[in-house]
Design a protein around this motif. Structure first.
Motif, short mmCIF file in Angstrom:
data_model
loop_
_atom_site.label_atom_id
_atom_site.label_comp_id
_atom_site.label_asym_id
_atom_site.label_seq_id
_atom_site.Cartn_x
_atom_site.Cartn_y
_atom_site.Cartn_z
N PHE A 1 11.83 18.88 21.67
CA PHE A 1 11.56 18.08 22.87
C PHE A 1 10.14 18.34 23.37
O PHE A 1 9.50 19.33 23.00
CB PHE A 1 12.57 18.42 23.99
N ALA A 2 9.67 17.44 24.21
CA ALA A 2 8.37 17.57 24.84
C ALA A 2 8.50 17.13 26.29
O ALA A 2 9.25 16.20 26.61
CB ALA A 2 7.32 16.72 24.13
N ARG A 3 7.77 17.81 27.16
CA ARG A 3 7.75 17.47 28.58
C ARG A 3 6.33 17.47 29.10
O ARG A 3 5.48 18.24 28.64
CB ARG A 3 8.55 18.49 29.40
N TYR A 4 6.12 16.61 30.11
CA TYR A 4 4.83 16.64 30.81
C TYR A 4 5.08 16.69 32.31
O TYR A 4 5.87 15.90 32.85
CB TYR A 4 4.00 15.40 30.47
N TYR A 5 4.40 17.63 32.97
CA TYR A 5 4.49 17.80 34.42
C TYR A 5 3.18 17.32 35.05
O TYR A 5 2.20 18.07 35.10
CB TYR A 5 4.70 19.28 34.77
N PRO A 6 3.11 16.08 35.54
CA PRO A 6 1.87 15.61 36.18
C PRO A 6 1.61 16.31 37.51
O PRO A 6 0.46 16.51 37.89
CB PRO A 6 2.12 14.11 36.36
#
Length: 258
Positions: A166-171
């Motif tokens: 999985f991959a996540r991005y926290y803006p």
């Protein structure tokens, strides 16, 4: 003698009448049907109409060109305003991240966490999921890792196990942060309609969006909505298998101490 004179007079009168009639016919043939003055007036009017049409066409073309230019300028102005607004929002977010951001999201930090989820559908019963995960921040706010998933439908014998990446991005990376993520999984189903020696394997894609809340140093809780797309699905899994609401807890091994 008198008779002769009378006859000659009649002949002369007839000749004169014939000559007069011939002159009249010749005059009528030589006279034009439309006077030259009338023709000239018609030519002038036609020329005026032609000039008016040309002038109208030039005005229409100029108006069209002006309108096109105005629309182009307005579109450019609107685009510039949107660009400036987006830039301002990005700068504000960057400023908040730099000033109030948590060290959890820095490059080199590690996250260990897990979630439980529930999916409900009309006439489909309850669906439970357990989802442990381990992630690494390759860039500030960007994390990739591995995840496991254990699913079970409470009203039937269906259950499944998955392993995936999985991959996540926290803006937004403050004490209240948001994230979007995606994952790819490999899994196996088990149910009463599947034989013991049958390998009911499947692949799935996961999409998620959520919010994380700071609890204490290195510890946070999150709430998320997740949807899954499967290349195959057992009838005993029910219609609500794909979408679910989840809550979880994460522990962060920050690269630097706050």
């Amino acid at each position: 003698m008198k008779t002769i004179l009378t006859t000659m007079g009649l002949l002369l009168a007839l000749a004169a009448a014939t000559f007069a009639q011939s002159e009249t016919n010749q005059t009528r043939e030589n006279r034009p049907l439309i006077k030259e003055e009338t023709k000239q007036e018609v030519r002038e009017k036609a020329q005026e109409v032609k000039e008016d049409i040309r002038e109208g066409a030039r005005e229409l073309e100029q108006n069209t060109r002006d309108t096109r230019q105005e629309i182009k300028q307005e579109a450019q102005q609107a685009g510039q305003e949107i660009k400036e607004e987006v830039r301002e929002q990005v700068e504000n977010t960057r400023y908040r991240n730099d000033r109030y951001g948590l060290p959890w999201f820095e490059k080199g930090s590690v996250m260990l966490g897990g979630s439980v989820g529930l999916g409900l559908g009309k006439g489909s019963g309850s669906y439970m999921v357990l989802n442990p995960r381990l992630g690494y921040f390759f860039q500030p706010g960007f994390m990739g890792g591995i995840r496991l998933s254990y699913d079970r439908r409470l009203s039937t014998s269906f259950r499944s196990q998955e392993v995936g990446v999985f991959a996540r991005y926290y803006p937004i990376r403050t004490r209240i942060s948001g994230f979007v993520g995606a994952g790819y999984n490999f899994g196996r189903e088990r149910a009463s309609n599947i034989g013991d020696n049958e390998k009911a394997r499947f692949n799935s894609i996961t999409l998620e969006v959520g919010t994380m809340f700071y609890v204490r140093r290195n510890l946070g809780v999150e709430a998320s909505l997740e949807t899954n797309y499967y290349d195959r699905s057992n009838p005993l899994a029910g219609r609500n298998r794909g979408g679910r609401a989840k809550v979880g807890i994460n522990y962060y091994f920050a690269r630097r101490v706050q």
